[in-house]
Design an enzyme around this catalytic site. Structure first.
Site, PDB file in Angstrom:
ATOM      1  N   HIS A  66      54.109  44.691  55.695  1.00  0.00           N
ATOM      2  CA  HIS A  66      53.145  44.595  54.593  1.00  0.00           C
ATOM      3  C   HIS A  66      51.807  44.077  55.102  1.00  0.00           C
ATOM      4  CE1 HIS A  66      51.656  43.974  50.489  1.00  0.00           C
ATOM      5  NE2 HIS A  66      51.195  42.816  50.933  1.00  0.00           N
TER       6      HIS A  66
ATOM      7  N   CYS B  85      39.017  39.173  46.831  1.00  0.00           N
ATOM      8  CA  CYS B  85      38.783  39.489  45.421  1.00  0.00           C
ATOM      9  C   CYS B  85      39.978  40.198  44.798  1.00  0.00           C
ATOM     10  CB  CYS B  85      37.544  40.368  45.278  1.00  0.00           C
ATOM     11  SG  CYS B  85      36.012  39.576  45.785  1.00  0.00           S
TER      12      CYS B  85
END
Length: 260
Positions: free
Chosen positions: A121, A79
């Protein structure tokens, strides 16, 4: 609520200018395997942009798997983020091909991480350190599912399979630390707890926007409330829930105590 639960709003990386036939990032040479992560998250882009790109991926992600130099490909879609991970022999051509595919979508909405920065990351993402709520407990399973999905589809082999396995291990260790301090939360549960506290009573009717595990977890905390779900996805709804179309959302929202 501790302030450490809220992720810092760091600035997204600027769009990267690449040249055909030239590597980027200064490390490695054309022909060697390089890792590139291209992403857009809640920190770098509005929801509308991510939804547009998500729909485009659903229609034609096969184009990205066939970009010049690409040997392996995986995608993490949630999301709050879209992140595409490439193992490539031609990083410059791969990046240029991606931004060409992106077409009318604003390139400044995306960030690019390369090699060690890309790996770091992904580890931060799996650990919940890059989430809207630091330590949220849904992202680790989403990273694992992304790795398994790419492996099952045959687009991830030795390089990316190992990378996602490592990210899962790092995320699991981070989650153990968060569990020790009692700070594991999902974004949905955090928002719902805040909303329930503001409402001051149990809601009679609730509109949930979206689908997936986080929405199901939110529904579990709502007790006997009437639940409406606004989602584009087809398939089974929550038990007892009523599906709401986009055209009906405003009408339904007006008679609900909470929107989550």
């Amino acid at each position: 609520m501790k302030s450490s639960l809220v992720a810092p709003a760091d600035a997204p990386s600027p769009p990267v200018k690449v040249e055909a036939g030239k590597g980027t990032g200064g490390a490695g040479q054309e022909g060697s395997i390089r890792i590139i992560l291209v992403g857009a998250s809640f920190k770098s882009s509005p929801l509308a942009v991510r939804e547009t790109v998500g729909e485009k991926l659903a229609r034609g992600s096969s184009v990205l798997k066939a970009l010049p130099g690409v040997t392996e490909y995986a995608e993490l879609l949630t999301c709050n983020r879209i992140e595409l991970v490439f193992a490539t022999k031609s990083p410059g051509m791969t990046e240029m091909g991606f931004f060409s595919w992106l077409s009318k979508t604003p390139p400044e909405s995306f960030y690019v991480r390369r090699d060690v920065e890309a790996i770091a990351h992904l580890f931060r993402v799996a650990s919940g350190l890059d989430s809207m709520v630091v330590g949220e407990d849904q992202i680790l399973s989403q990273v694992r599912e992304a790795g398994i999905g790419a492996r099952t589809a045959g687009t991830s082999k030795g390089v990316l399979s190992s990378l996602f396995d490592a990210a899962g291990s790092v995320g699991r260790r981070a989650r153990e630390t968060f569990e020790t301090t009692g700070e594991t939360r999902s974004v949905s549960s955090f928002a719902l707890s805040f909303a329930l506290n503001k409402l001051g009573r149990r809601p009679r009717s609730v509109l949930l926007i979206g689908a997936g595990k986080t929405i199901r977890l939110a529904a579990d905390e709502l007790g006997d409330a009437k639940v409406y779900v606004a989602t584009r996805r087809r398939g089974s709804l929550l038990p007892g829930a009523t599906r709401v179309s986009r055209s009906e959302m405003l009408k339904v929202a007006k008679r609900c105590d909470l929107i989550n």
